[in-house]
Motif scaffolding. Structure first.
Motif, PDB file in Angstrom:
ATOM      1  N   ALA A  48       0.922  -1.381   0.071  1.00 12.93           N
ATOM      2  CA  ALA A  48      -0.024   0.141  -0.131  1.00 12.93           C
ATOM      3  C   ALA A  48       0.850   1.209   0.120  1.00 12.93           C
ATOM      4  O   ALA A  48       0.469   2.174  -0.862  1.00 12.93           O
ATOM      5  CB  ALA A  48      -0.892  -0.059   1.093  1.00 12.93           C
ATOM      6  N   ASP A  49       1.875   1.418   0.835  1.00 11.81           N
ATOM      7  CA  ASP A  49       2.943   2.514   0.873  1.00 11.81           C
ATOM      8  C   ASP A  49       3.327   2.788  -0.513  1.00 11.81           C
ATOM      9  O   ASP A  49       3.540   3.917  -0.940  1.00 11.81           O
ATOM     10  CB  ASP A  49       3.791   2.252   1.806  1.00 11.81           C
ATOM     11  N   CYS A  50       3.893   1.560  -1.288  1.00 13.53           N
ATOM     12  CA  CYS A  50       4.665   1.522  -2.452  1.00 13.53           C
ATOM     13  C   CYS A  50       3.603   2.264  -3.543  1.00 13.53           C
ATOM     14  O   CYS A  50       3.964   3.104  -4.395  1.00 13.53           O
ATOM     15  CB  CYS A  50       5.052   0.265  -2.977  1.00 13.53           C
ATOM     16  N   ALA A  51       2.305   1.542  -3.486  1.00 11.84           N
ATOM     17  CA  ALA A  51       1.202   2.046  -4.442  1.00 11.84           C
ATOM     18  C   ALA A  51       0.957   3.381  -4.325  1.00 11.84           C
ATOM     19  O   ALA A  51       0.989   4.086  -5.341  1.00 11.84           O
ATOM     20  CB  ALA A  51       0.073   1.120  -4.421  1.00 11.84           C
ATOM     21  N   ALA A  52       0.862   3.788  -3.143  1.00  9.00           N
ATOM     22  CA  ALA A  52       0.497   5.345  -2.767  1.00  9.00           C
ATOM     23  C   ALA A  52       1.510   6.231  -3.325  1.00  9.00           C
ATOM     24  O   ALA A  52       1.218   7.346  -3.865  1.00  9.00           O
ATOM     25  CB  ALA A  52       0.209   5.450  -1.328  1.00  9.00           C
ATOM     26  N   GLN A  53       2.863   5.858  -3.086  1.00  6.63           N
ATOM     27  CA  GLN A  53       3.751   6.511  -3.632  1.00  6.63           C
ATOM     28  C   GLN A  53       3.874   6.585  -5.030  1.00  6.63           C
ATOM     29  O   GLN A  53       4.012   7.781  -5.542  1.00  6.63           O
ATOM     30  CB  GLN A  53       5.170   6.169  -3.055  1.00  6.63           C
ATOM     31  N   VAL A  54       3.557   5.627  -5.735  1.00  7.83           N
ATOM     32  CA  VAL A  54       3.491   5.577  -7.138  1.00  7.83           C
ATOM     33  C   VAL A  54       2.409   6.402  -7.725  1.00  7.83           C
ATOM     34  O   VAL A  54       2.779   7.270  -8.776  1.00  7.83           O
ATOM     35  CB  VAL A  54       3.242   4.045  -7.853  1.00  7.83           C
ATOM     36  N   PHE A  55       1.407   6.374  -6.972  1.00  9.48           N
ATOM     37  CA  PHE A  55       0.052   7.416  -7.350  1.00  9.48           C
ATOM     38  C   PHE A  55       0.548   8.800  -7.410  1.00  9.48           C
ATOM     39  O   PHE A  55       0.330   9.664  -7.951  1.00  9.48           O
ATOM     40  CB  PHE A  55      -1.091   6.966  -6.697  1.00  9.48           C
ATOM     41  N   ALA A  92       0.238   4.464 -13.715  1.00 12.49           N
ATOM     42  CA  ALA A  92       0.610   4.341 -12.301  1.00 12.49           C
ATOM     43  C   ALA A  92       0.384   2.828 -11.965  1.00 12.49           C
ATOM     44  O   ALA A  92       1.172   2.072 -11.324  1.00 12.49           O
ATOM     45  CB  ALA A  92      -0.083   4.946 -11.289  1.00 12.49           C
ATOM     46  N   GLN A  93      -0.567   2.270 -12.464  1.00 12.62           N
ATOM     47  CA  GLN A  93      -1.163   0.828 -12.148  1.00 12.62           C
ATOM     48  C   GLN A  93      -0.043  -0.144 -12.839  1.00 12.62           C
ATOM     49  O   GLN A  93       0.362  -1.083 -12.292  1.00 12.62           O
ATOM     50  CB  GLN A  93      -2.733   0.554 -12.822  1.00 12.62           C
ATOM     51  N   SER A  94       0.549   0.492 -14.071  1.00 13.47           N
ATOM     52  CA  SER A  94       1.433  -0.701 -14.830  1.00 13.47           C
ATOM     53  C   SER A  94       2.732  -0.747 -13.732  1.00 13.47           C
ATOM     54  O   SER A  94       3.354  -1.638 -13.743  1.00 13.47           O
ATOM     55  CB  SER A  94       2.011  -0.238 -16.075  1.00 13.47           C
ATOM     56  N   LYS A  95       2.994   0.547 -13.221  1.00 16.97           N
ATOM     57  CA  LYS A  95       4.148   0.610 -12.770  1.00 16.97           C
ATOM     58  C   LYS A  95       4.129   0.007 -11.195  1.00 16.97           C
ATOM     59  O   LYS A  95       5.145  -0.589 -10.819  1.00 16.97           O
ATOM     60  CB  LYS A  95       4.410   2.246 -12.308  1.00 16.97           C
TER      61      LYS A  95
END
Length: 105
Positions: A48-55, A92-95
């Motif tokens: 979740a932390d990683c995904a949030a940062q990517v977004f 972002a989803q791909s990343k």
């Protein structure tokens, strides 16, 4: 397990809707976005932390990020994102799939 986690992250966005708008609202933080993703079913905090940062790094507008952290429901929340934000979500989803899923496993 990885598939479930990334699916949860990818599905979180379309089921979200906008909360108030206006430039006076404080900026959405990585911690808020991560907590929102976790509250919506993404159980791995590191993912979740990683995904949030990517977004956040994607360049999405604050309005788009507010859509993501909102708890309100809508018939079609994807319509609440601008065309630009929708494109950034896709990138972002791909990343997230490439860079963050390994954290969930």
């Amino acid at each position: 397990m990885r598939t479930c986690l990334i699916t949860a992250a990818l599905l979180a966005l379309p089921v979200l809707s906008a909360c108030g708008s206006g430039d006076e609202a404080p900026a959405v933080t990585q911690a808020e976005l991560s907590k929102s993703l976790q509250d919506k079913g993404l159980q791995n905090p590191a993912l979740a932390d990683c995904a949030a940062q990517v977004f956040l790094d994607s360049g999405m507008s604050q309005d788009g990020l507010r859509v993501m952290v909102s708890n309100a429901k809508s018939d079609d929340p994807a319509k609440l994102l601008s065309e630009g934000d929708s494109a950034k979500v896709g990138a972002a989803q791909s990343k997230i799939a490439a860079d963050c899923v390994r954290l969930g496993g």
